[in-house]
Design a protein around this motif. Structure first.
Motif, mmCIF file in Angstrom:
data_model
loop_
_atom_site.group_PDB
_atom_site.id
_atom_site.type_symbol
_atom_site.label_atom_id
_atom_site.label_comp_id
_atom_site.label_asym_id
_atom_site.label_seq_id
_atom_site.Cartn_x
_atom_site.Cartn_y
_atom_site.Cartn_z
ATOM 1 N N SER A 116 1.170 -1.489 -0.268
ATOM 2 C CA SER A 116 0.223 -0.060 0.069
ATOM 3 C C SER A 116 1.346 1.699 -0.253
ATOM 4 C CB SER A 116 -0.417 -0.494 1.441
ATOM 5 O OG SER A 116 -0.628 0.909 1.770
ATOM 6 N N SER B 51 0.778 4.246 1.353
ATOM 7 C CA SER B 51 0.621 5.339 2.526
ATOM 8 C C SER B 51 1.820 6.839 2.554
ATOM 9 C CB SER B 51 1.060 4.174 2.852
ATOM 10 O OG SER B 51 0.865 4.694 4.490
ATOM 11 N N SER C 3 -2.275 -0.548 -3.500
ATOM 12 C CA SER C 3 -2.865 -0.256 -3.464
ATOM 13 C C SER C 3 -2.788 1.342 -2.898
ATOM 14 C CB SER C 3 -4.550 -0.398 -2.112
ATOM 15 O OG SER C 3 -3.344 -0.801 -0.480
#
Lengths: 231, 611
Positions: free
Chosen positions: B309, B311, B340
């Motif tokens: 991810s 972030s 993601s």
């Protein structure tokens, strides 16, 4: 290439659930760069199947899983790489190639052997009670209803260890139709022989359950999934 | 530690894997061979704490030191706690099952105010005196850090020292100092005096707080020469040089965020006025693409994780995001690693690269318009427009997404009925976008989830002077929205505002709340962030017994001249800037992204070459 792996699950990691174990194996395979095949479809996952789920808290010296590789690989190399990538407590003992069309491990396995070690339990008393009872009816919770079965039908053999009186050997029926839990069997035996189960429930007394093997029959003979392996 | 006893207990509780440890990449050291034993304590259960990126970084960073062994400890769930107390098993570390009281330093991370009772509970379970003044040389030092540490006044009574800002360099200096102190035979206070001289360390006991008759703070002043009038946070300057672990623990258990988190950059330039993170993590410092790719490769290899991810506070603001994503996809597509992007801003939503990401895995899309009308969005300086939202969701629907989450806040300053109606109108508009989308391209089964959280004013934001809405007001607003959002395909999520009141009281609180915290804990308050555990009655009694009201902290409008309990902490952004932003908010004026135009927030005072 389809491969069966035999692995152990030790004290160090015994509290993981079967789902946790599956996830662990998937990640170890990735760390080891093993060319595992993936399923088709919308949410592809690695092709990995297990012989039998092991409950939380139970150790084992003989579990099996079945994987398919997209690219062939040397078995000793696979074993070494995977062991290197696994957390301590889980170890691959042996690997063997099998026929692509062989049935699934889960559909084959019929018997699970356990060693139950507990302090303060008189196993001999429990065994006597077991032997004397013509049948032992218990309730088994199914998905939709509760059925009554004879516990003795689920047990292939039962006996106290010759050297260690604190250890009980239990050989039980397991299968895709559902199985009784070893803890449940032991609890029932204790109740039957009038021994205190308050402490036993939830393993309140120092006790350990260890699975020693998984088996199925071929022509009436009990074998393990790796029996075809030539040493 | 009676291992047999512990084993028996673990087999009687839910999810014993929480207390097992032994994960892949867990650090194992011989505790006899180190000088410092550090317990990193996360005041919530394993599966919540293990999702926290900060802990992963600090855990592996501290363990890089040959002289230190850092172990983890999480809050035992209520069933485990009960058994532990019954059997007299003290709180222990995960790695070696060592009682926490035997460590040199116990470090808690303050992630959210409602975790404070868990801190007290863990200290109690460990057998460490709760009040800092009661600890002796036998006991560990209890230190805290993390976002809530910027206003640590409510837990000041319980902590020995506070680390402000980014921990990587700060913690090293602190441990170096600790080592020197340990060998010296000096008093506990002597260590605190040494520590107070390290930039970024705040020792609450070195400050006295006085109050006015009406209950407001009069002053917060040092009571010793060693303490500075204002303590400034620490900032890491070079994000490429700063430590990031090559390998991180891979939990066995299913945890809340079970993936690799690649920290793209720290800080945020958007200046949304309600957002504390956006203010306290300034300035923006990015990692280079090369460094990120290197980190990603190493981590995927050493963990086997299936998902990475990207972030940061506003990931889509990363300067070469599209390129980074393309590079990551190229390297990992074969390995089947999904990507993601957790927080996407509506006004920089690019259909093409989102489509790229979809190839590997599709996750639901979340957007946070935060307010229902442009007017209110301007007040909070969230510069997102209705057109942005419409365009983004239309693209999403045509790319095959059928599930969208919309986040809003209620109780924002200057909010009117029209603004609330705006939430419903926006939702309707989103649904319309779905139905307007090409039938051939869109997926069946539209699902819109609208979530409203109750606004909590936070320190170090332009809204730190704003009173929170009373609980009754918030409930009325939720009732209104429940009716207004009764639409096909729409699900509305809301929470009872009780916890929001408590959160606001502690966020904006002063040192006196320490007594309330202690009383509430004594009455059994813990896991306050878990709705089934939250005990409002205990809290209300705790406030009453200590002659304080949560409303005094949460519902009071503050004026420019008020001394705020956190004024002696310097996060870079100045109080003058924040007040100016608050005044602009009242006029509905926006402030541009500071990458476009510097608004003089003050962060530059904290170092050369920042920004």
């Amino acid at each position: 290439m389809r491969i069966i792996l035999k692995y152990t699950r030790g004290e160090r990691v015994k509290y993981i659930s079967h789902l946790d174990l599956m996830r662990t194996m998937q990640r170890a395979v990735r760390r080891a760069d093993i060319p595992i095949a993936y399923s088709q479809g919308f949410n592809p996952h690695p092709i990995m199947a297990f012989a039998s789920a092991l409950a939380v808290g139970i150790t084992s010296e003989g579990e099996y899983m079945d994987i398919v590789l997209s690219v062939p690989m040397s078995l000793p190399v696979l074993k070494e790489k995977l062991n290197h990538a696994l957390p301590k407590g889980i170890a691959i003992l042996d690997v063997m190639e099998i026929d692509k069309k062989a049935p699934s491990l889960m559909s084959l396995i019929e018997r699970a052997d356990y060693k139950v070690t507990a302090m303060g339990i008189d196993w001999n008393r429990a065994l006597t009670a077991y032997g004397e009872a013509p049948e032992i009816l218990v309730e088994k919770q199914g998905k939709r209803r509760v059925t009554t079965i004879d516990l003795k039908d689920s047990i292939y053999s039962i006996g106290v260890d010759q050297e260690n009186q604190e250890t009980l050997h239990l050989s039980m029926k397991i299968g895709s139709k559902g199985s009784l839990k070893p803890e449940f069997v032991v609890e029932t035996l204790l109740k039957l022989s009038g021994q205190d189960t308050d402490q036993w429930e939830g393993l309140g007394i120092p006790a350990s359950i260890h699975r020693t093997g998984l088996y199925y029959r071929i022509n009436g003979e009990w074998v393990t999934p790796l029996f075809r392996k030539k040493d | 530690m009676d291992k047999l006893l512990l084993d028996r207990i673990m087999s009687q509780v839910t999810k014993p894997v929480r207390y097992m440890g032994n994960e892949y990449n867990m650090v194992e050291k011989n505790s006899n061979e180190v000088s410092i034993r550090f317990a990193f304590a996360f005041p919530d259960v394993y599966e919540v704490g293990m999702s926290h990126l900060g802990m992963k970084i600090l855990y592996h960073w501290l363990n890089e030191r040959v002289d230190t062994y850092c172990e983890r400890v999480f809050a035992p769930w209520v069933d485990m706690e009960e058994k532990m107390r019954e059997s007299e098993i003290p709180l222990f570390s995960l790695e070696t099952k060592t009682p926490i009281a035997e460590f040199d330093i116990v470090g808690f991370t303050l992630q959210y105010e409602l975790s404070y009772t868990n801190i007290l509970n863990m200290l109690d379970l460990a057998g460490i005196p709760l009040l800092a003044e009661q600890r002796t040389k036998e006991h560990p030092f209890v230190i805290v850090g993390g976002p809530c540490a910027y206003n640590s006044e409510p837990i000041a009574d319980f902590v020995d020292l506070v680390t402000l800002g980014e921990g990587e360099e700060l913690i090293s200096e602190l441990l170096d100092e600790y080592k020197k102190w340990k060998g010296s035979g000096e008093s506990r206070r002597a260590f605190l005096e040494r520590a107070a001289q390290i930039p970024g360390i705040y020792v609450p006991s070195f400050y006295d707080v006085t109050y006015l008759e009406d209950g407001r703070v009069e002053s917060v002043k040092p009571n010793t020469n060693v303490a500075k009038e204002q303590v400034a946070k620490r900032i890491v300057h070079d994000m490429d040089q700063v430590y990031f672990p090559d390998r991180i623990i891979v939990p066995f258990m299913d945890i809340v965020h079970d993936r690799i988190m690649l920290e793209l950059f720290r800080g945020c330039t958007r200046g949304c006025r309600f957002c504390q993170a956006g203010m306290i993590y300034r300035p923006v410092r990015e990692r280079s693409q090369e460094r990120l790719l290197e980190m990603a490769e190493k981590l995927v290899k050493s963990t086997g994780y299936e998902e990475v991810s990207l972030s940061s506070l506003s990931s889509s603001d990363y300067s070469s995001l599209e390129d980074l994503v393309k590079q990551l996809m190229k390297r990992f597509e074969e390995k089947r690693v999904a990507l993601s992007l957790p927080s996407l801003r509506l006004d920089s939503f690019d259909k093409e690269y989102i489509q790229e990401m979809q190839k590997v895995r599709k996750t639901g899309l979340t957007f946070a318009p935060e307010a229902g009308s442009q007017r209110l969005r301007d007040v909070i300086n969230k510069g997102v427009t209705q057109e942005d939202l419409v365009s983004a969701v239309s693209d999403a629907f045509e790319s095959g997404w059928n599930s969208v989450k919309l986040y809003f806040m209620i109780g924002l300053p200057t909010e009117t009925q029209e603004d609330l109606q705006g939430i419903a109108d926006l939702t309707k508009e989103v649904a319309q976008c779905y139905y307007r989308a090409d039938r051939a391209k869109r997926q069946k089964g539209l699902k819109i989830t609208v979530s409203t959280s109750s606004f909590v004013p936070k320190p170090f934001t332009p809204f730190q002077w704003v009173p929170q809405d009373a609980m009754e007001q918030l409930r009325k607003k939720q009732e209104f929205l429940k009716r207004a959002l009764r639409m096909k395909n729409v699900n509305y999520n809301w929470h009872d505002p009780e916890t929001s009141l408590l959160e606001a009281a502690f966020a904006l609180g002063d040192r006196r709340l320490g007594r309330v915290l202690l009383s509430a804990w004594k009455k059994g308050a813990k896991f306050d962030g878990w709705s089934e555990q939250f005990n409002m009655k205990a809290w209300m009694e705790a406030f009453e017994e200590n002659n304080l009201q949560p409303e005094f902290y949460a519902h009071r409008k503050r004026e420019k001249d008020e001394v705020l309990p956190w004024d002696h902490i310097d996060v870079g952004v100045t109080k003058a800037f924040l007040w100016h932003e608050w005044q602009k908010a009242l006029k509905g004026e926006t402030t541009p992204d500071c990458r476009i135009d510097c608004s003089g927030c003050g962060i530059r005072r904290l170092g050369e070459g920042l920004c």
